[in-house]
Structures are given as structure tokens and as C-alpha cells.
Design an enzyme around this catalytic site. Structure first.
Site, PDB file in Angstrom:
ATOM      1  N   TYR A 179      38.161  44.168  40.756  1.00 43.15           N
ATOM      2  CA  TYR A 179      37.752  42.642  40.491  1.00 43.15           C
ATOM      3  C   TYR A 179      37.463  41.902  42.291  1.00 43.15           C
ATOM      4  O   TYR A 179      36.948  42.864  43.359  1.00 43.15           O
ATOM      5  CB  TYR A 179      39.724  41.597  40.402  1.00 43.15           C
ATOM      6  CG  TYR A 179      39.603  42.220  39.228  1.00 43.15           C
ATOM      7  CD1 TYR A 179      38.745  41.907  37.490  1.00 43.15           C
ATOM      8  CD2 TYR A 179      40.809  42.911  38.585  1.00 43.15           C
ATOM      9  CE1 TYR A 179      39.066  42.024  36.307  1.00 43.15           C
ATOM     10  CE2 TYR A 179      41.114  43.030  37.163  1.00 43.15           C
ATOM     11  CZ  TYR A 179      40.518  42.910  36.091  1.00 43.15           C
ATOM     12  OH  TYR A 179      40.726  42.733  35.151  1.00 43.15           O
ATOM     13  N   ARG A 226      48.404  45.890  45.720  1.00 38.46           N
ATOM     14  CA  ARG A 226      47.241  46.523  45.282  1.00 38.46           C
ATOM     15  C   ARG A 226      46.229  47.365  44.586  1.00 38.46           C
ATOM     16  O   ARG A 226      45.170  46.433  45.127  1.00 38.46           O
ATOM     17  CB  ARG A 226      48.234  46.046  43.383  1.00 38.46           C
ATOM     18  CG  ARG A 226      47.418  47.897  42.284  1.00 38.46           C
ATOM     19  CD  ARG A 226      48.005  47.490  41.079  1.00 38.46           C
ATOM     20  NE  ARG A 226      49.137  48.050  40.189  1.00 38.46           N
ATOM     21  CZ  ARG A 226      48.349  48.610  38.648  1.00 38.46           C
ATOM     22  NH1 ARG A 226      47.191  48.414  38.422  1.00 38.46           N
ATOM     23  NH2 ARG A 226      48.869  49.446  38.189  1.00 38.46           N
TER      24      ARG A 226
END
Length: 359
Positions: A179, A226
Site C-alpha cells: 500500500y 506495521r
């Protein structure tokens, strides 16, 4: 040797155990991004884990990629998430909302403004996206201008404040899984010539700026990230400098004193060991597909402070109890992972007081 059931301090919170619900997209929100009515049940059922990390939640219209994923940037979103956080807290749980900007992993049919995705550079990921009309090729994204990159940092900051207003205990930035944040890391997706492209320092700059801005807004002890070093999917290739980029990034983030770093491990054990040395705050480790008999091994060895699990938690709301009692685990049903209603979402059976299962 530390037990997975031992308490641990993460940021400003004392958690009762070292088990974490990994973020999992479930695609059950309303079309405007407001969490679905069943989401409060879903998350509160799993509040017995030390920390619940929510599904990826877009910080802006541009941040959405998939159908019916939740947002956290409008008053309606805040109100919807407040219903969830309140019931998790009533059960004694802690919940971080994961902020996920998908970047180029988007399709105009799935977003509120129906515009093409945005990314570090105008390079398509070379894959498809499920839409209401079925699978379609993801179009080439529009490259963000330098000023738009800075505005995206501001969007993340606003979403983080909105998450806290909604009652979340903190936020986790999704810097993994191909992403937007990881797109900046990868030369295959980032050919910029401004201060956000080229060198390791420049390609890490966006992630550092996002986390610095959020930490300033809500506190370092409520801010986390993350990462998935080495992820190679949807056209992401971090190249030979990839491991060194993560060593640099983690060392810089360590200076901020964030609540935790969450690693989705892709197999580079040497890099993982270096991250463990560079990172002085709590480290959450997620090994996809980890067998049950290995649960707790990374905490026991000192490689991680907490361990995150996805599908086993999805299928077992009483995951902690089943581990403690060595009870059998429900199997997750992949057909119900995305979309739908209660089936495969809030109807997995739990153990009764007698040890058998009940729905």
C-alpha cells in the site's frame, strides 16, 4: 522465558497478555465508510486479546481501494467507530485503529469521488481489483505532487485525531502489504526525483513524516506502525537496498519512541534480528501461517514482545481461552472473509463453561 499470557506495557497501556488480533480487511462497512452495524459485536467478541488492531481504515477519499471498507475522517465515521470502541472497552479490551491508505491499489468505481488512485509515481501495479461490476484492471495511478504528498501527511494526522475522538486507544499506520507507504519504499513503484524519491533516506521520508505528524497530534505512546520488509506482491520490488532501508527506517522511528512496531515477517531472519536490536520499544511479530504449536515461541525466545494472529482469531473469538485450555480451534471459512453479513463474521462458536462449543 516470558509467557505469551504474561502482562506487558505497550505505549501508555498495560495489556493483560501478549496476543494481538492482526488487522484483517472484512469489507462490511457502509458505502460512505461508516462501520457496519455488526462491527461492534465482531470486535467486542475478541476483546480478550491483549490488543485488537482493526481492519485497514482509510484516512481520506483517496485512501480507499476496496469496496465497503471503513473510513475515519468524517463525523459519521467517528460516531460509527465510537460504538465499537465503547463495547471493546466495556469488556476490558484495548483497540488501535489501523490507518490504511492504499495508494495505487484502488479503482475509481470503489471510491467516493470516483477518481483514479494516487501514488508516488504513475506506475500501475499490474493486477486487478474487485468492484461492484466484477474484477477490473487497476488503472495507472496519478503521481502525487510534492505538495500533495504533504497534504496526505495532513490527512493521516486528521484521521489519527478522528480515531482518538472515536475512542480508539491509538492508531497503527499500515506501512506494509504494497500500500501507499510501502509504495514509497519500493523503486519499482517510486521513481520520484524530489525529496521523496531516489535515496534510502528520501524513500523512507514519507513514512517518517506521517508518523512524526501523528505522534505530535495524539502522542508517541498512542502511535504505531506495521511493516512487511521484503513483501513482493502487486508489482512491489524493494530491490537490493530494501533491507538497509528498513534498518534506516526502524532506527529513525526508534528515536520517536512509538508505542510499537508490528512486523509481518516475510522470512529474512537476519533482518528481523537487526530490527529487534535497533528497536527499543515493544515489537509485535506476525508470522503468516504460523502453526498453533509455535504460538508463544517468539515471545519466549525474546525475539518479540507480542505475537499477532489473524485467521485463528477471526475463527475463534475466544482465542485466548482456547489456547489456555488447549481446546480445539474452529477453522476459518475463506468464503466469508469479505463482504456479507453475520455468517463468518460474528457467528463462530465459542466454548461454553463446560468446555463444549455454543454459538
Amino acid at each position: 522465558m516470558t509467557s505469551i499470557f504474561a502482562p506487558v506495557r505497550v505505549g501508555r497501556y498495560s495489556l493483560p497478555n501478549r496476543l494481538v488480533m492482526a488487522p484483517m480487511t472484512r469489507s462490511r462497512a457502509a458505502f460512505d465508510g461508516t462501520p457496519g452495524e455488526l462491527a461492534a459485536d465482531y470486535y467486542s467478541q475478541r476483546a480478550g486479546l491483549g490488543l485488537v488492531v482493526t481492519e485497514g481504515t482509510q484516512p481520506s477519499d483517496d485512501g480507499q481501494g476496496y469496496l465497503t471498507t471503513p473510513g475515519i475522517y468524517t463525523p459519521a465515521h467517528v460516531a460509527g467507530w465510537r460504538k465499537i470502541t465503547s463495547v471493546v472497552h466495556e469488556k476490558g479490551g484495548h483497540i488501535f485503529i489501523q490507518l490504511m491508505h492504499v495508494g495505487r491499489m484502488s479503482h475509481p468505481d470503489n471510491t467516493p469521488h470516483h477518481r483514479q488512485g494516487v501514488a508516488p509515481s504513475a506506475i500501475a501495479p499490474g493486477t486487478g481489483m474487485f468492484t461492484a461490476a466484477g474484477m477490473q484492471d487497476i488503472p495507472t495511478p496519478r503521481a502525487l505532487t510534492t505538495e500533495e504528498v504533504r497534504q496526505t501527511v495532513t490527512d493521516f494526522r486528521h484521521a489519527a485525531r478522528s480515531a482518538i475522538e472515536a475512542g480508539a486507544d491509538g492508531i497503527e499506520i499500515h506501512g506494509a502489504n504494497a500500500y501507499l507507504v510501502q509504495q514509497f519504499f519500493a523503486p519499482s513503484a517510486n521513481t520520484r526525483t524530489d525529496e521523496y524519491g531516489g535515496s534510502i533516506e528520501n524513500r523512507a521520508r514519507f513514512a517518517i513524516e506521517v508518523l512524526t505528524a501523528i505522534a505530535a497530534e495524539i502522542g508517541t505512546d498512542r502511535t504505531a506502525v506495521r511493516l512487511s520488509p521484503g513483501t513482493a506482491m502487486w508489482g512491489i520490488d524493494e530491490g537490493p537496498e530494501g533491507p538497509d532501508l528498513y534498518r534506516y527506517l526502524v532506527a529513525e522511528l526508534d528515536k520517536l519512541g512509538l508505542a510499537y512496531v508490528h512486523i509481518m515477517h516475510q522470512g529474512n531472519e537476519a533482518l528481523l534480528a537487526d530490527i529487534r536490536k535497533l528497536w527499543r520499544q515493544p515489537l509485535i511479530l506476525n508470522r503468516p501461517g504460523r502453526p498453533r504449536d509455535q504460538i508463544g515461541a517468539d515471545v519466549a525466545s525474546g525475539l518479540a514482545d507480542l505475537e499477532a494472529y489473524g485467521q485463528m482469531v477471526l475463527a475463534n473469538p475466544d482465542f485466548v481461552v482456547r489456547l489456555k485450555t488447549n481446546a480445539a480451534m474452529n477453522e476459518a471459512d475463506p468464503k466469508t472473509f469479505y463482504g456479507g453479513a453475520a455468517k463468518g463474521y460474528i457467528d463462530y462458536p465459542v466454548l461454553s463453561a463446560k468446555g463444549d462449543t455454543s454459538s
